[in-house]
Design a protein around this motif. Structure first.
Motif, PDB file in Angstrom:
ATOM      1  N   GLU A 163       0.817  -1.204   0.000  1.00 19.30           N
ATOM      2  CA  GLU A 163       0.000   0.000   0.000  1.00 19.30           C
ATOM      3  C   GLU A 163       0.853   1.256   0.000  1.00 19.30           C
ATOM      4  OE1 GLU A 163      -3.450   0.129   0.129  1.00 19.30           O
ATOM      5  OE2 GLU A 163      -2.962   2.222  -0.094  1.00 19.30           O
ATOM      6  N   SER A 187       8.346   2.228   5.787  1.00 19.17           N
ATOM      7  CA  SER A 187       7.411   2.973   4.924  1.00 19.17           C
ATOM      8  C   SER A 187       6.341   3.637   5.792  1.00 19.17           C
ATOM      9  CB  SER A 187       6.754   2.047   3.908  1.00 19.17           C
ATOM     10  OG  SER A 187       5.713   1.308   4.525  1.00 19.17           O
ATOM     11  N   ILE A 201       4.468 -10.658   0.440  1.00 14.34           N
ATOM     12  CA  ILE A 201       3.072 -11.098   0.291  1.00 14.34           C
ATOM     13  C   ILE A 201       2.993 -12.549  -0.193  1.00 14.34           C
ATOM     14  CG2 ILE A 201       2.829 -10.163  -2.064  1.00 14.34           C
ATOM     15  CD1 ILE A 201       0.055 -10.214   0.567  1.00 14.34           C
TER      16      ILE A 201
END
Ligand code: ATP
Length: 266
Positions: A163, A187, A201
């Motif tokens: 994201e 991040s 992921i």
């Protein structure tokens, strides 16, 4: 391209090939998505390309939060659909989470291509495509502000793999719990999310599915206990410490190759 199985980065290169294939042939992934993956790869290298123990604890907490949620939603972008469509569908079935396509580089064609890919992976209902993304997240300037009123807009818990920080903050402002999967513990997304899974992921999605499957068979109190004892700040710091330790041990090894400050030629 055929990757030799004994290549030390075989898995990482296979994942990369998968993304390139889905970029070039099908338009699921964008050029910016390929670059974002490269940023992730760099952190994965530093994490030893394996699921760490802090990541496992965050995965358990993420699964617990999704099971306890009233309206959980999984937000899917091009990279996520390209890499783990089947796992996302399984996770949505176990946790009763809705799947919503939400893209930074949005076009109806791309939404539909990603929707088809998810359908092929077994998804029965996919939100956020075309006119269905009729609600707005007003804090956001990007195309990601368009969301489905039955999905992200109404959700209490949103899983946002890979994201950007702006949307995470906007979702939090709307009172939602955000679960991020992000290899970069520094991040903005990783730093702001309610639960941050610092893992690839590709490894985290099946583990999240398994954790949800196991927890679902237990008393819901177990999920509450897991969440009560989970501290995202502490967990993130552990991931950063692991990277730090890895770099320090590499620096030590480099020292062994030097004599009197001069590097030995091997
Ligand atoms: P922020 O705005 O939150 O500071 P960013 O600008 O770095 O983040 P993007 O460029 O959109 O965000 O990149 C998405 C994030 O996804 C990056 O932090 C990257 O490390 C991470 N990422 C990329 N590929 C993967 C992957 N396969 N698994 C997990 N994380 C990934």
């Amino acid at each position: 391209m055929k990757i030799p199985p004994d290549h030390p980065r075989a898995e990482s290169l296979e994942t990369r090939e998968k993304l390139i294939e889905k970029y070039a042939a099908k338009g699921v992934v964008t050029p910016a998505g390929l670059i974002a993956h490269g940023r992730g790869e760099a952190f994965d290298y530093l994490l030893g390309e394996k699921t760490t123990s802090p990541a496992l604890r965050a995965i358990e907490a993420g699964a617990a939060a999704m099971l306890l949620a009233e309206k959980p939603v999984i937000s899917v972008n091009g990279n996520v659909a390209a890499l783990v469509a089947e796992d996302i569908v399984k996770l949505s079935e176990i946790t009763t989470a809705k799947i919503e396509v939400n893209l930074f580089y949005r076009s109806l064609d791309r939404e539909k291509i990603i929707g088809k890919l998810l359908e092929k992976a077994g998804a029965k209902e996919i939100l956020g495509i075309g006119r269905h993304a009729s609600a707005r997240i007003h804090e956001l300037g990007s195309e990601r502000r368009r969301v489905d009123p039955a999905g992200i807009y109404a959700a209490d818990v949103v899983l946002v793999p890979l994201e950007d920080g702006d949307r995470t903050q906007a979702l939090l402002k709307m009172g939602k719990k955000v679960i991020a999967v992000d290899l970069n513990p520094l991040s903005r997304t990783a730093q702001k999310a309610s639960i941050t899974i610092v893992d690839n992921i590709v490894r985290a999605a099946p583990k999240l599915t398994d954790a949800a499957d196991e927890l679902k068979r237990e008393d819901p109190k177990r999920c509450q206990e897991i969440l009560a004892s989970f501290n995202n700040r502490k967990n993130l710091n552990e991931s950063i410490t692991l990277i730090n330790q890895k770099l320090s041990s590499l620096a030590e090894k480099q020292k062994d190759l030097t004599v009197g400050g001069k590097r030995l030629e091997l």
